[in-house]
Scaffold this active site. Structure first.
Site, PDB file in Angstrom:
ATOM      1  CG  ASP A  55      54.625-118.238 -59.152  1.00 62.21           C
ATOM      2  OD1 ASP A  55      53.295-118.599 -59.005  1.00 62.21           O
ATOM      3  OD2 ASP A  55      55.153-117.366 -60.241  1.00 62.21           O
ATOM      4  CB  VAL A  56      52.031-122.378 -55.446  1.00 66.83           C
ATOM      5  CG1 VAL A  56      53.254-123.097 -54.993  1.00 66.83           C
ATOM      6  CG2 VAL A  56      51.608-121.412 -54.506  1.00 66.83           C
ATOM      7  CD  GLU A  57      50.913-118.411 -61.127  1.00 63.96           C
ATOM      8  OE1 GLU A  57      50.347-118.136 -62.268  1.00 63.96           O
ATOM      9  OE2 GLU A  57      52.198-117.898 -61.224  1.00 63.96           O
ATOM     10  CD1 TRP A  58      44.587-124.396 -59.817  1.00 64.76           C
ATOM     11  CD2 TRP A  58      45.977-126.007 -59.289  1.00 64.76           C
ATOM     12  NE1 TRP A  58      44.060-124.881 -58.457  1.00 64.76           N
ATOM     13  CE2 TRP A  58      44.937-126.055 -58.588  1.00 64.76           C
ATOM     14  CE3 TRP A  58      47.024-126.777 -59.272  1.00 64.76           C
ATOM     15  CZ2 TRP A  58      45.157-126.947 -57.483  1.00 64.76           C
ATOM     16  CZ3 TRP A  58      47.071-127.837 -58.547  1.00 64.76           C
ATOM     17  CH2 TRP A  58      46.326-127.768 -57.236  1.00 64.76           C
TER      18      TRP A  58
END
Length: 248
Positions: free
Chosen positions: A127-130
């Site tokens: 899970d890649v988010e800022w």
């Protein structure tokens, strides 16, 4: 005539985008969540104790379960959800929420330490988010650094579980980092107001998180709902491919 057709198409697309942002147009040419045949959920500790038998009876066909964050956090409901979802017969996979302030190697090691290697599980998810809400981690990294960290974690996941991971992402992170990258991975996208085609362009996606306010029997309160991009037959083919990958 060609220019007129182009102008009309642009106008129609503009109106469609306005509709998915809240204008309420009924002529949206893109599929809605209800148009997909296979639906699932993603859960974490915030859903509390889940009655997984009721979840399955409601028609949920897969579940993504939060496992870890960064390099030192485990979701307190992970072990319970992991065992109970399998016991109920729901295909499930674990996901890791990436922190941009922890070395990628530490994060990969933390995930593999805490998530069992179950041949029946769905692929692991990165899970890649800022991290906009974090008080300790930087909100953003340069694109090249973010890509490099992702590659380390993804490679470690694939080596540990024998399955090519799925990547979950949001609109802004995809725009800033993932454009043109990771095309050989299944992508799980977040788009809560309109079909991903209107937010992610020509990006091919496999899963669509279309609401954070779903309701499912067996879960108290809201839960994220997701759709699989394909038919029920496509879903069975995809599941079979996952099992083959884990056995090679």
């Amino acid at each position: 005539m060609r220019q007129l057709l182009i102008s009309l198409f642009a106008l129609a697309l503009t109106l469609c985008i306005a509709g998915c942002a809240g204008g309420g147009l009924s002529e949206d040419p893109f599929p809605s969540p209800a148009d997909y045949e296979v639906h699932g959920i993603d859960v974490s500790k915030y859903q509390g104790d889940i009655d997984w038998d009721s979840v399955r009876a409601s028609g949920v066909q897969f579940a993504w379960i939060k496992a870890t964050e960064g390099g030192d956090r485990v979701d307190e409901k992970f072990a319970q959800n992991w065992a109970s979802a399998k016991a109920a017969g729901i295909p499930r996979g674990a996901y890791h929420f990436a922190y941009w302030c922890r070395p990628a190697e530490e994060q990969a090691a933390w995930f593999t330490r805490n998530v069992p290697n179950d041949p029946d599980a769905l692929p692991p998810v990165l899970d890649v988010e800022w991290n906009g809400q974090s008080k300790t981690c930087p909100k953003k990294l340069p694109r090249e650094e973010a890509i490099a960290q992702m590659k380390v974690i993804l490679a470690a996941m694939e080596q540990a579980y024998g399955k090519r991971p799925v990547i979950y992402t949001a609109i802004d992170f995809h725009r800033d980092v993932m454009q043109g990258e990771f095309n050989d991975y299944a992508i799980w996208v977040r788009s809560v107001k309109c079909n991903p085609a209107l937010k992610y362009g020509d990006r091919k996606w496999r899963f669509w998180q279309h609401t954070a306010e779903g309701r499912v029997a067996g879960i108290k309160g809201n839960v994220d709902r997701n759709a699989f991009n394909g038919s029920a037959k496509d879903w069975q083919v995809w599941l079979a491919g996952v099992k083959v990958a884990s056995s090679t």
